[in-house]
Design an enzyme around this catalytic site. Structure first.
Site, PDB file in Angstrom:
ATOM      1  N   ASP A   1       0.882  -1.177   0.000  1.00 19.10           N
ATOM      2  CA  ASP A   1       0.000   0.000   0.000  1.00 19.10           C
ATOM      3  C   ASP A   1       0.921   1.229   0.000  1.00 19.10           C
ATOM      4  O   ASP A   1       2.144   1.096  -0.141  1.00 19.10           O
ATOM      5  CB  ASP A   1      -0.998  -0.036   1.170  1.00 19.10           C
TER       6      ASP A   1
ATOM      7  N   CYS B   1       3.304  -3.053   3.965  1.00 16.98           N
ATOM      8  CA  CYS B   1       2.522  -1.872   4.334  1.00 16.98           C
ATOM      9  C   CYS B   1       3.331  -1.124   5.391  1.00 16.98           C
ATOM     10  O   CYS B   1       4.544  -1.317   5.490  1.00 16.98           O
ATOM     11  CB  CYS B   1       1.107  -2.242   4.780  1.00 16.98           C
TER      12      CYS B   1
ATOM     13  N   THR C   1       3.279  -1.331   8.698  1.00 19.78           N
ATOM     14  CA  THR C   1       3.760  -2.238   9.748  1.00 19.78           C
ATOM     15  C   THR C   1       3.885  -3.687   9.291  1.00 19.78           C
ATOM     16  O   THR C   1       4.491  -4.492  10.005  1.00 19.78           O
ATOM     17  CB  THR C   1       2.758  -2.247  10.922  1.00 19.78           C
TER      18      THR C   1
ATOM     19  N   HIS D   1       9.242 -23.859   9.868  1.00 23.23           N
ATOM     20  CA  HIS D   1       8.230 -24.445  10.758  1.00 23.23           C
ATOM     21  C   HIS D   1       6.799 -24.196  10.284  1.00 23.23           C
ATOM     22  O   HIS D   1       5.951 -25.060  10.398  1.00 23.23           O
ATOM     23  CB  HIS D   1       8.384 -23.885  12.186  1.00 23.23           C
TER      24      HIS D   1
ATOM     25  N   ARG E   1       6.555 -33.062  13.344  1.00 26.14           N
ATOM     26  CA  ARG E   1       5.611 -32.353  14.230  1.00 26.14           C
ATOM     27  C   ARG E   1       5.175 -31.012  13.649  1.00 26.14           C
ATOM     28  O   ARG E   1       4.064 -30.545  13.887  1.00 26.14           O
ATOM     29  CB  ARG E   1       6.204 -32.194  15.629  1.00 26.14           C
ATOM     30  N   HIS E   2       6.079 -30.407  12.851  1.00 26.84           N
ATOM     31  CA  HIS E   2       5.726 -29.103  12.275  1.00 26.84           C
ATOM     32  C   HIS E   2       4.641 -29.260  11.211  1.00 26.84           C
ATOM     33  O   HIS E   2       3.723 -28.443  11.125  1.00 26.84           O
ATOM     34  CB  HIS E   2       6.969 -28.428  11.699  1.00 26.84           C
TER      35      HIS E   2
HETATM   36  C1  RB5 Z   1      -1.502   3.054   6.377  1.00 27.71           C
HETATM   37  O1  RB5 Z   1      -1.467   4.282   6.988  1.00 27.71           O
HETATM   38  C2  RB5 Z   1      -1.199   1.936   7.394  1.00 27.71           C
HETATM   39  O2  RB5 Z   1      -2.253   1.809   8.277  1.00 27.71           O
HETATM   40  C3  RB5 Z   1      -0.922   0.632   6.677  1.00 27.71           C
HETATM   41  O3  RB5 Z   1       0.137   0.805   5.802  1.00 27.71           O
HETATM   42  C4  RB5 Z   1      -0.553  -0.539   7.541  1.00 27.71           C
HETATM   43  O4  RB5 Z   1       0.469  -0.213   8.424  1.00 27.71           O
HETATM   44  C5  RB5 Z   1      -1.664  -1.230   8.209  1.00 27.71           C
HETATM   45  O5  RB5 Z   1      -1.461  -2.250   8.900  1.00 27.71           O
END
Ligand code: RB5
Length: 150
Positions: A7, A64, A66, A97, A132-133
């Protein structure tokens, strides 16, 4: 082939990863986004999950801000095992795993140099471990089959 998408929050890191894939001669398909305009990570996650589900792509990379939104969206798709990784060890282990088929990265969390090492670890890992995995992964698949509609 590696399916890749991001994104707006992951655009710069996607460019870095795409440059790496190009230079390493790793086949990839870029599913966008291509500009800085705000967009919904879920739309891009499902382009990559569809590419894996229809066997066009072997695995995927979703980026994205995070990595979390991408992983949440991707993990709703059948047969997808998406993992957010912020370190090289996790990237190796999620292949070994969990047999992860999508790596999720966060541009606002992980710097470009470290992210590339994570990508290399993920793509360079061998086959997932059995035993096991495999049994644990099978439980996830069985749950998906029984409880998730669609
Ligand atoms: C966009 O601002 C942000 O929310 C997106 O890139 C992402 O981090 C969402 O998990």
């Amino acid at each position: 082939m590696i399916a890749i998408a991001c994104d707006h929050g992951g655009l710069n890191l996607k460019k870095t990863v795409v440059d790496y894939l190009k230079s390493a001669g790793i086949p990839y398909k870029d599913f966008g986004t291509d500009g800085e305009a705000s967009c919904d990570y879920s739309d891009y996650a499902y382009r990559v999950t569809a590419s894996i589900q229809n066997r066009e792509a072997e695995s995927g990379i979703l980026i994205c801000g995070t990595g979390i939104g991408m992983s949440m969206a991707a993990n709703k798709a059948r047969g997808i095992r998406a993992a957010v990784c912020c370190d090289v060890f996790s990237a190796k282990m999620t292949r070994a795993h969990n047999d992860a088929n999508i790596l999720c990265l966060g541009e606002r969390v992980t710097g470009p140099g470290h992210a590339l090492e994570i990508v290399k670890a993920f793509l360079g890992a061998g086959e997932a471990e059995g035993g096991r995995h495999a049994a644990r992964r099978d439980k996830i698949s069985a749950y998906e089959k029984e409880h998730i509609k669609g």
